[in-house]
Design a protein around this motif. Structure first.
Motif, PDB file in Angstrom:
ATOM      1  N   HIS B  41       0.738  -1.201  -0.063  1.00 40.28           N
ATOM      2  CA  HIS B  41       0.020   0.237   0.001  1.00 40.28           C
ATOM      3  C   HIS B  41       0.802   1.252   0.038  1.00 40.28           C
ATOM      4  O   HIS B  41       0.766   2.100  -0.723  1.00 40.28           O
ATOM      5  CB  HIS B  41      -0.914  -0.048   1.239  1.00 40.28           C
ATOM      6  CG  HIS B  41      -2.290  -0.648   0.992  1.00 40.28           C
ATOM      7  ND1 HIS B  41      -3.429  -0.549   1.717  1.00 40.28           N
ATOM      8  CD2 HIS B  41      -2.252  -1.879   0.266  1.00 40.28           C
ATOM      9  CE1 HIS B  41      -4.152  -1.416   1.139  1.00 40.28           C
ATOM     10  NE2 HIS B  41      -3.609  -2.279   0.495  1.00 40.28           N
ATOM     11  N   TYR B  44       2.041   1.576  -3.601  1.00 35.15           N
ATOM     12  CA  TYR B  44       1.141   1.904  -4.401  1.00 35.15           C
ATOM     13  C   TYR B  44       0.696   3.516  -4.336  1.00 35.15           C
ATOM     14  O   TYR B  44       0.641   4.355  -5.304  1.00 35.15           O
ATOM     15  CB  TYR B  44      -0.242   1.294  -4.289  1.00 35.15           C
ATOM     16  CG  TYR B  44      -0.007  -0.387  -4.399  1.00 35.15           C
ATOM     17  CD1 TYR B  44       0.738  -0.828  -5.104  1.00 35.15           C
ATOM     18  CD2 TYR B  44      -1.068  -1.039  -3.689  1.00 35.15           C
ATOM     19  CE1 TYR B  44       0.788  -2.231  -5.443  1.00 35.15           C
ATOM     20  CE2 TYR B  44      -0.981  -2.424  -3.614  1.00 35.15           C
ATOM     21  CZ  TYR B  44      -0.213  -3.120  -4.752  1.00 35.15           C
ATOM     22  OH  TYR B  44      -0.081  -4.277  -4.969  1.00 35.15           O
ATOM     23  N   ALA B  45       0.851   3.816  -3.241  1.00 36.60           N
ATOM     24  CA  ALA B  45       0.374   5.373  -2.894  1.00 36.60           C
ATOM     25  C   ALA B  45       1.711   6.137  -3.021  1.00 36.60           C
ATOM     26  O   ALA B  45       1.279   7.369  -3.624  1.00 36.60           O
ATOM     27  CB  ALA B  45       0.035   5.486  -1.175  1.00 36.60           C
ATOM     28  N   ASN B  50      -2.865   2.289  -9.321  1.00 32.71           N
ATOM     29  CA  ASN B  50      -4.058   1.452  -8.918  1.00 32.71           C
ATOM     30  C   ASN B  50      -3.350   0.050  -9.249  1.00 32.71           C
ATOM     31  O   ASN B  50      -2.921  -0.224 -10.100  1.00 32.71           O
ATOM     32  CB  ASN B  50      -5.159   1.762  -9.784  1.00 32.71           C
ATOM     33  CG  ASN B  50      -6.316   0.841  -9.502  1.00 32.71           C
ATOM     34  OD1 ASN B  50      -6.082  -0.304  -8.941  1.00 32.71           O
ATOM     35  ND2 ASN B  50      -7.477   1.291  -9.219  1.00 32.71           N
ATOM     36  N   PRO B  51      -3.270  -0.962  -8.049  1.00 31.86           N
ATOM     37  CA  PRO B  51      -2.881  -2.209  -8.308  1.00 31.86           C
ATOM     38  C   PRO B  51      -3.535  -3.122  -9.254  1.00 31.86           C
ATOM     39  O   PRO B  51      -2.906  -3.825  -9.924  1.00 31.86           O
ATOM     40  CB  PRO B  51      -3.118  -2.790  -6.843  1.00 31.86           C
ATOM     41  CG  PRO B  51      -4.134  -1.721  -6.095  1.00 31.86           C
ATOM     42  CD  PRO B  51      -3.932  -0.601  -6.761  1.00 31.86           C
ATOM     43  N   ARG B  52      -4.673  -2.695  -9.707  1.00 33.85           N
ATOM     44  CA  ARG B  52      -5.416  -3.427 -10.820  1.00 33.85           C
ATOM     45  C   ARG B  52      -4.754  -3.287 -12.088  1.00 33.85           C
ATOM     46  O   ARG B  52      -4.947  -3.749 -13.008  1.00 33.85           O
ATOM     47  CB  ARG B  52      -6.835  -3.143 -10.865  1.00 33.85           C
ATOM     48  CG  ARG B  52      -7.794  -3.637  -9.681  1.00 33.85           C
ATOM     49  CD  ARG B  52      -7.378  -5.017  -9.199  1.00 33.85           C
ATOM     50  NE  ARG B  52      -7.605  -6.262 -10.130  1.00 33.85           N
ATOM     51  CZ  ARG B  52      -7.436  -7.325 -10.079  1.00 33.85           C
ATOM     52  NH1 ARG B  52      -6.711  -7.827  -9.189  1.00 33.85           N
ATOM     53  NH2 ARG B  52      -7.723  -8.278 -11.130  1.00 33.85           N
ATOM     54  N   ILE B  81      -2.713  -7.915  -1.653  1.00 29.72           N
ATOM     55  CA  ILE B  81      -2.480  -6.640  -2.443  1.00 29.72           C
ATOM     56  C   ILE B  81      -2.839  -6.241  -3.784  1.00 29.72           C
ATOM     57  O   ILE B  81      -2.530  -5.591  -4.469  1.00 29.72           O
ATOM     58  CB  ILE B  81      -0.875  -6.912  -2.676  1.00 29.72           C
ATOM     59  CG1 ILE B  81      -0.654  -8.167  -3.602  1.00 29.72           C
ATOM     60  CG2 ILE B  81      -0.335  -7.180  -1.159  1.00 29.72           C
ATOM     61  CD1 ILE B  81       1.026  -8.277  -3.846  1.00 29.72           C
ATOM     62  N   GLY B  82      -4.232  -6.817  -3.888  1.00 30.84           N
ATOM     63  CA  GLY B  82      -5.106  -6.314  -5.085  1.00 30.84           C
ATOM     64  C   GLY B  82      -4.633  -7.088  -6.426  1.00 30.84           C
ATOM     65  O   GLY B  82      -4.953  -6.230  -7.531  1.00 30.84           O
ATOM     66  N   ARG B  84      -5.160 -10.173  -7.582  1.00 31.29           N
ATOM     67  CA  ARG B  84      -5.826 -11.736  -7.849  1.00 31.29           C
ATOM     68  C   ARG B  84      -5.946 -11.805  -9.473  1.00 31.29           C
ATOM     69  O   ARG B  84      -6.289 -10.761 -10.062  1.00 31.29           O
ATOM     70  CB  ARG B  84      -7.326 -11.443  -7.357  1.00 31.29           C
ATOM     71  CG  ARG B  84      -8.328 -12.807  -7.716  1.00 31.29           C
ATOM     72  CD  ARG B  84      -9.580 -12.663  -7.142  1.00 31.29           C
ATOM     73  NE  ARG B  84      -9.622 -12.949  -5.903  1.00 31.29           N
ATOM     74  CZ  ARG B  84     -10.331 -12.457  -4.939  1.00 31.29           C
ATOM     75  NH1 ARG B  84     -11.189 -11.361  -5.336  1.00 31.29           N
ATOM     76  NH2 ARG B  84     -10.548 -12.612  -3.684  1.00 31.29           N
TER      77      ARG B  84
END
Lengths: 141, 435
Positions: B41, B44-45, B50-52, B81-82, B84
């Motif tokens: 996180h 990402y920030a 966006n993790p996707r 962690i997003g 999948r």
């Protein structure tokens, strides 16, 4: 954003001990992660919130488990069906859940009933609360 | 990136504190899943990604067997962690693992296969699951760092893993764990140092490393040597030369000069340089990876470390087109203090034979003119095996952006050389440049 401010899996397991099912819901898109995780795998949002899920679901598929899964319950569960479930909440996604008592001999009867409603069953096995499901409206013979 | 089709940049970094869960000091009740998530996180920030939108994930880790005996554990961790469903790879290369992972991720992007890749991992190498078989309920694995560094125990716990059974595991000239000491002898030989001069140089490196760690809230050891010495009723110089407080583990290694093993997690987000504006929404300075290089000589081969260093640096410099004199900051893995001396000379950061002189003058410190590893390094900030590169690289990125606050180096580095080492057999070098 998750900074480690609270434990997640520990909170989940302790809630199960109290007969409650916790999940995490995305504050942005509303998707529910039925195994609580701090990141939304639908929209990528980093802000998830706890929610208590109603202990009810719909069973959409039934399949008997093979032998090796029994060891996961330390031999305490000798018949188990692995089922595709979905909570009744908005934003819920399918997950696998277990119904005890279904065998290769009786599975046809229950496959014919799909989809059917189930409710949560909290079973303590060797000190650890496990989540199973039981049908609503009929019993497993 | 040399012959590859496009450039690669680091756009986000994140790292947990380095800690030992069983001490009950940090992240109480959290397992490696949660600690990985908080590091990701942060990254990402930092990037504003966006993790996707991340295409793939490289997960470095040395000890999956300790994290619940899960094989290919990236699959189970992806949802935390997003990621999948995203392609992922679990990688092991001893303590060089995360440096190798960084180089692999850079190649994945430079080749054109992916646009945005995450390097992220969690390493809980000091502990095993307790009776409840849960990742937040750990029990110490075995020896402490201090004990692990000692000869007989090193052979049992570390040596067995590092040394190949064919010729080395059973030959004490090649597998005693004392190769650390042979490297010391090599440094003394080529720098023409007496044992006392060599000791003084390593003490200076260790002292200044702790000064930096004291300013790093994520470091495992943050107490300044001044405080430790005062508690012992000694001056800093007396304390650091005291056989009682800074005991010897071998001819050229005091306890204080070796790394401290920790648990930690970290994450680095990379993307194609020409797509930085798409993936990095924070406006932070992207850090380009201009080139990487690597070399492997098994411990037990003569002068293996300096041979690894020189070949890895040469390859990275050729790919990136830089020269030694371009280096502003050396982000070095320092499992022991003499490794800083060796790397500084082998990279050309300082002239050969001069590392001790620079060390004694404090020039490798964060406020010196030849800064090396300003987060406290593996010796003080901590060494978390398979993710050891991430805090070192994160520090380099933050230094190059001018974000390091009280330990910010005097001249914001434009060009940084990262050097990572694992198993005493693998060295990875990477050249970073602020865009």
């Amino acid at each position: 954003m998750y900074t480690g401010q609270y434990p997640i899996q520990k909170t989940y397991w302790e809630a199960l001990d109290e007969g409650r099912i916790l999940a995490m819901k995305c504050t942005k898109c509303g998707a529910i992660e039925s195994e609580p995780v701090p990141t939304c795998n639908t929209c990528g949002c980093l802000d998830m919130e706890w929610m208590e899920v109603k202990p009810e679901a719909v069973c959409k598929q039934v399949c008997t488990a093979n032998g090796d899964r029994y060891h996961m319950y330390d031999g305490e569960c000798d018949t188990l069906a692995v089922c595709v479930m979905e909570y009744l909440e908005d934003g819920a996604q399918e997950f696998y859940g277990g119904i005890r008592g279904i065998t290769n001999a009786n599975i046809a009867k229950y496959k014919a009933k799909v989809p059917f409603k189930v409710k949560a069953e909290f079973v303590k096995i060797k000190g650890m609360t496990r989540l199973f499901w039981v049908p609503v409206g009929f019993e497993i013979e | 990136m040399g012959k590859f089709m496009r450039g690669v940049s680091i756009i986000g970094v994140g790292d947990s504190k380095q800690y030992r869960p069983t001490e009950g000091r940090d992240y109480i009740g959290l397992g490696h899943e949660e600690v990985l998530a908080l590091a990701c996180h942060e990254a990402y920030a930092d990037a504003g990604v966006n993790p996707r939108d991340i295409d793939a994930w490289v997960m470095p880790q040395v000890f999956p067997n300790l994290c619940g005996h899960t094989l290919g554990m990236h699959a189970a961790l992806a949802t935390w962690i997003g990621l999948r469903g995203k392609p992922a790879c679990h990688l092991e290369n001893a303590c060089a693992t995360s440096y190798v992972a960084l180089a692999q991720a850079a190649r994945d992007i430079a080749s054109g296969q992916y646009d945005c890749v995450l390097v992220a991992g969690a390493e809980f190498g000091n502990d095993i699951f307790g009776p409840a078989d849960r990742s937040y309920d750990l029990t110490p694995r075995g020896p402490t760092t201090e004990v692990m560094w000692k000869g007989e125990v090193t052979k049992q716990y570390v040596g067995r893993m590092i040394f190949a059974p064919a010729y080395r595991r059973h030959d004490p000239t090649k597998s005693s764990g004392s190769c650390t000491f042979e490297i010391g002898e090599e440094v003394m030989r080529r720098d023409n140092l007496t044992p006392e001069e060599f000791d003084n140089a390593r003490i200076a490196i260790t002292y200044h490393g702790r000064r930096a760690a004291a300013l790093n809230p994520k470091a495992y050891k943050q107490k300044p040597f001044e405080e430790e010495a005062a508690e012992a009723g000694l001056s800093v110089a007396e304390y650091m030369k005291s056989d009682k407080h800074s005991p010897w583990l071998g001819p050229y290694l005091r306890v204080a000069h070796g790394c401290v093993h920790t648990n930690a997690a970290g994450a680095i987000v990379l993307c194609a340089t020409d797509l930085v504006e798409k993936y990095c929404t924070t406006g932070k300075t992207p850090i380009q990876i201009l080139g990487t290089g690597s070399a492997c000589y098994a411990e037990g081969e003569v002068d293996h470390m300096s041979r690894c260093n020189k070949e890895a640096f040469k390859a990275a410099f050729e790919m990136s087109g830089i020269k030694s004199e371009d280096i502003d900051y050396l982000a070095n893995c320092n499992m022991y203090a003499s490794e800083d001396m060796l790397a500084a000379e082998d990279s050309g950061f300082v002239p050969e034979g001069k590392a001790a002189e620079y060390a004694l003058a404090g020039r490798f410190a964060f406020d010196g003119d030849k800064p090396i590893t300003t987060n406290g390094g593996d010796i003080h900030a901590g060494h978390a095996y398979g993710v050891a590169a991430i805090p070192i690289v994160a520090e380099a990125v933050r230094q190059m952006r001018g974000e390091c606050g009280p330990r910010q180096v005097k001249k914001i580095p434009k060009t940084t050389v990262v050097r990572g080492m694992g198993g005493s057999h693998t060295v990875v070098a990477a050249v970073l440049q602020a865009k």
